[in-house]
Structures are given as C-alpha cells and as structure tokens.
Design an enzyme around this catalytic site. Structure first.
Site, mmCIF file in Angstrom:
data_model
loop_
_atom_site.group_PDB
_atom_site.id
_atom_site.type_symbol
_atom_site.label_atom_id
_atom_site.label_comp_id
_atom_site.label_asym_id
_atom_site.label_seq_id
_atom_site.Cartn_x
_atom_site.Cartn_y
_atom_site.Cartn_z
ATOM 1 N N CYS A 80 -11.535 -7.907 -5.454
ATOM 2 C CA CYS A 80 -10.356 -7.113 -6.002
ATOM 3 C C CYS A 80 -9.154 -6.945 -4.844
ATOM 4 O O CYS A 80 -7.961 -7.052 -5.227
ATOM 5 C CB CYS A 80 -10.729 -5.914 -6.808
ATOM 6 N N CYS A 92 -10.533 -1.434 -3.423
ATOM 7 C CA CYS A 92 -11.280 -0.361 -2.791
ATOM 8 C C CYS A 92 -12.080 -1.017 -1.593
ATOM 9 O O CYS A 92 -13.248 -1.575 -1.831
ATOM 10 C CB CYS A 92 -12.183 0.115 -3.983
ATOM 11 N N TYR A 141 13.541 13.545 -0.714
ATOM 12 C CA TYR A 141 12.574 12.429 -1.242
ATOM 13 C C TYR A 141 11.841 13.609 -2.268
ATOM 14 O O TYR A 141 10.707 13.217 -2.382
ATOM 15 C CB TYR A 141 11.823 11.784 -0.349
ATOM 16 N N CYS A 201 1.767 8.690 3.368
ATOM 17 C CA CYS A 201 0.771 7.977 2.804
ATOM 18 C C CYS A 201 0.406 6.962 3.776
ATOM 19 O O CYS A 201 -0.627 6.120 3.717
ATOM 20 C CB CYS A 201 0.784 7.498 1.495
#
Length: 453
Positions: free
Chosen positions: A77, A80, A317, A410
């Site tokens: 995928c 993860c 932001y 992030c």
C-alpha cells in the site's frame, strides 16, 4: 555496490521515510519493511554514489520489536510503513528520526522531547482521500485505494485499519453503486473517466461523515447519475451528513478543484477541539487525528497560560482559525490569517456563534499580510503546509513577532530548514515536542517553541 548484488545486513535504525538503514563496508543501504535489530538477506535494487536501496529476500533473524501487521496490504500500500513494528518502539524511532533530521540540517544536536502517544493506534484517521481508477480493457469495475510506494499503481483497498470502518463501508458502496450507474473511473494517462477521487471527512465527535466525489468535468452541471448516487448514499447510511461534488477537470495531481457543490444534506461535519465545536467542509484543512490534536492544542494552550498574561497573537496559516479560537480566551487580541475563503467563512461563523470579540479573521495570503502590516504580536503561531515557510516569510515573521514563535509542522525536514534560518537570525529553540498524529507511518507532528535571544 551494484544493482542485483545479494548481501546480508544488520538494520541499525530508520530513515525519515521509515526504511531500515544498514551498512556494508561502511556504505549506507536503505531497506524498506525492516526493523532496527533485524538481520536480513537483501538484493540491491538501486545503487547510487553515496547510498543504495535494497529489497528484503529473507529475514534471517527478526528484531525483538517486530510484530505481524494489522493490514495484509501493508507492504504494497505504501501508507503504513511502520505497521510491522511494536507501537512503543515506533515512538522511539520517530524521536530519533526528528533528532537525526534536525542534526543533519542545523548541524548541531537539538534536544527533542519524547513523543506524545496518539492514544489510538488504529481507527484514528478522520480524513480519507482515495484516487479512483477504471478497470483495463472492457472491465467497467471501479477501483479505489492508495498508490504503491513511489508509483501511481493503485492498490484497491477494501479495509484500512487506520480509519473508521464506516469509511470502508461507504467506499465499497460507492464503487458498487457507481458501477451499476455506469460511472466510469478516471484514467490519468488518457485524462478520460468521470470519478477521480473519493474524499471522506469522518467526525470523531458526532460519528457523521461528509462525502465528496471529485469528478473530471469542467461544466458545473451536476450529472443525473451522481444525483442518484448521492440519494442512494443518504438513504443507506444514517450517519452521512451530506454529499458534495467537486469539479476538477485539470491534468494535475492536486485532489480537489476550486469549486464544490452540495448535492444532498449538509456540506460540513462538526468536530470538537478543546470543548469548541468546529465546522469542517470538504476543502478546509483540519487535523486528521482529532484525539491527538486535542493533546497538541492543550499543550500549546498550557504553555501560553503559564508564560504570558493577555498576549497578542498572530495565527498564521490559520485554516478555520482553530488555534486562534481555542486560544482567544488567553489573549488580548488574535489575528487569524487564512487564504481559503470557505475556511474563513467557517471561522467567522464559529466566532459569532461563540460571541468571541477579540479575534479577527482575514482572508489573505500569510506572506502578503505580514509584508504589509505594521503590527507587532507577542506570539506568532505558524502551521504552514508541508513545504514549510521559507526565508522570505520568516524575515517578516521576525519583524512582526515580539519574542515567541510557536511552529507546528508535520515535516521534520522543512521544520529543520526553517529553524536553521531562525537560529541564524537571533532566535533559540526553547522546546520541541513531537505528537504522534500518524501512528504506523513514518510521519510525526512537531511543535517547536522558539524565543528571541
């Protein structure tokens, strides 16, 4: 080191993408789907001047911290990348990733706190964005899922453990009913096909879901087949708050186009942060893990409460002004700046609803605003896109900020690049606190608090 070589490696640690790092004759080799402590037999798939990449042939001796992944598609995928590692160890490795990234860019060791656990290891993700593709040849099936790592080859996903199971049920329903209505999946090579993406917003607070279907169409007319699909969705799922249609006719990797129209129900879901309920529309930014976001917001709120008395705050932001609104009770004044007009409308509605009188929300580009303003704020909160702020904006942030910058990021890499500039221009790092907003992935949210020297 050559492509095709078969070698044995001891995995030492993880890189920023979650791949294991080993060394052969002091030459660095990255191996996905490995865990520190593994001894592996692997094959070199790509050889560069300073490093190589490899794939696992066999795990000779597994790490004590390995486990069976929850998802059978974990290796293909691409989402993860750490699901095969025990969760407590994931937190340790992520701290090391942040420390290593900061050191490699800043050039000196930076103290990083232990990450705050998500609280939820699975079922935490409240936003799902699946690209949709058509079958090959005469196959009219619809496929939806994530892309394989480093490719645009779609993995058709029926069950994903990191988001709520109702999202799986809704997506499968859309695929099945979409096929019955002869809705075609998008082909990014030919640029034909109708349905490009399925975007879901799940509310942890209310359990409701906002469905947005992104279609490859320039005309803003809503096709009859999509009206019928929306009706079917509303009739079959009590917890769907509404169905929207987003129009994206461009040849682009950007998911959402500029215009979204409501087909059925409401065009938002509600989520709660710090006891305040926010409206989340299809195109507004909001943290994907509300439980962990509550802990992060609480951390920032406590810091300001313990170190300031009625400061003025610039919320840059701002999105739906979540920081500005939740912190307004501690501040003398708040200026929230956000480019997305729908987010600004949502923020203004929430401010009026809560009768907050000390916050202003401005629909503007952050750089444009700080370039023009003469105001100076005691605190500036930065929560920029993944690419970070950049030097031009940071120069203006320094000019308009009294003595404290709270930087939410992030991306450890872009955070490190921006921190390096601030450190060179009269600021110091007071604290870096990671929050595990994205369990089982290599990503980590960080809150950096900086003080003017």
């Amino acid at each position: 080191m050559n492509t095709g070589d078969i070698i044995f490696l001891d995995i030492e640690k993880l890189n920023s993408e979650g791949a294991g790092l080993g060394r052969k004759d002091n030459f660095v080799i990255f191996v996905p789907d490995t865990c520190p402590g593994d001894t592996v037999k692997c094959k070199i798939t790509r050889a560069k001047k300073n490093y190589a990449e490899a794939e696992v042939i066999e795990i000779i001796a597994p790490s004590a911290f390995r486990r069976l992944p929850e998802c059978k598609l974990q290796k293909v995928c691409g989402g993860c990348t750490l699901q095969h590692i025990q969760y407590e160890k994931q937190l340790e490795y992520k701290k090391t990733i942040v420390e290593d990234t900061l050191y490699s860019i800043i050039g000196e060791k930076v103290v990083v706190n232990n990450p705050v656990s998500s609280g939820k290891e699975f079922g935490y993700r409240c936003k799902v964005q699946y690209p949709v593709r058509c079958g090959k040849g005469n196959n009219t099936r619809l496929y939806a899922g994530y892309f394989k790592t480093g490719s645009h080859e779609l993995v058709n996903i029926k069950y994903c453990p990191v988001h709520n199971k109702i999202c799986d049920e809704i997506i499968e329903f859309i695929k099945t009913e979409g096929e019955a209505l002869k809705i075609t999946g998008y082909n990014e090579i030919s640029h034909f096909g109708e349905l490009r993406h399925i975007v879901l917003r799940f509310s942890e607070f209310s359990g409701s879901v906002l469905v947005t279907l992104v279609i490859n169409q320039e005309s803003l007319t809503i096709p009859a087949k999509f009206k019928m699909l929306a009706e079917k969705l509303m009739n079959n799922f009590n917890n769907i708050s509404g169905v929207c249609l987003n129009f994206n006719p461009l040849k682009t990797n950007v998911v959402l186009g500029k215009i979204t129209r409501l087909i059925a129900g409401k065009d938002f879901v509600e989520e709660k942060l710090c006891d305040i309920t926010f409206k989340i529309s299809a195109d507004t930014f909001f943290q994907v893990n509300p439980s962990c976001a509550n802990m992060m917001f609480g951390f920032i709120k406590n810091y300001i409460s313990n170190n300031f008395h009625s400061p003025s705050l610039l919320d840059a932001y701002a999105g739906i002004a979540a920081f500005g609104i939740t912190l307004s009770g501690l501040c003398s004044s708040v200026m929230s700046v956000e480019l997305n007009e729908n987010a600004v409308l949502n923020a203004k509605e929430k401010i009026a609803e809560n009768q907050i009188n000390n916050i202003e929300v401005l629909a503007s580009d952050t750089f444009k605003y700080v370039k023009q303003t003469d105001k100076v704020f005691d605190i500036t909160i930065l929560d920029p896109p993944r690419k970070g702020c950049g030097e031009n904006l940071l120069k203006e942030i320094i000019r308009v900020t009294g003595n404290t910058v709270i930087y939410v990021s992030c991306s450890p890499k872009s955070l490190a690049q921006d921190l390096k500039f601030l450190l060179k221009n009269g600021w110091k790092i007071n604290e870096i606190q990671p929050f595990d907003m994205f369990p089982n992935t290599s990503h980590i949210e960080n809150v950096a608090i900086l003080k003017r020297v």
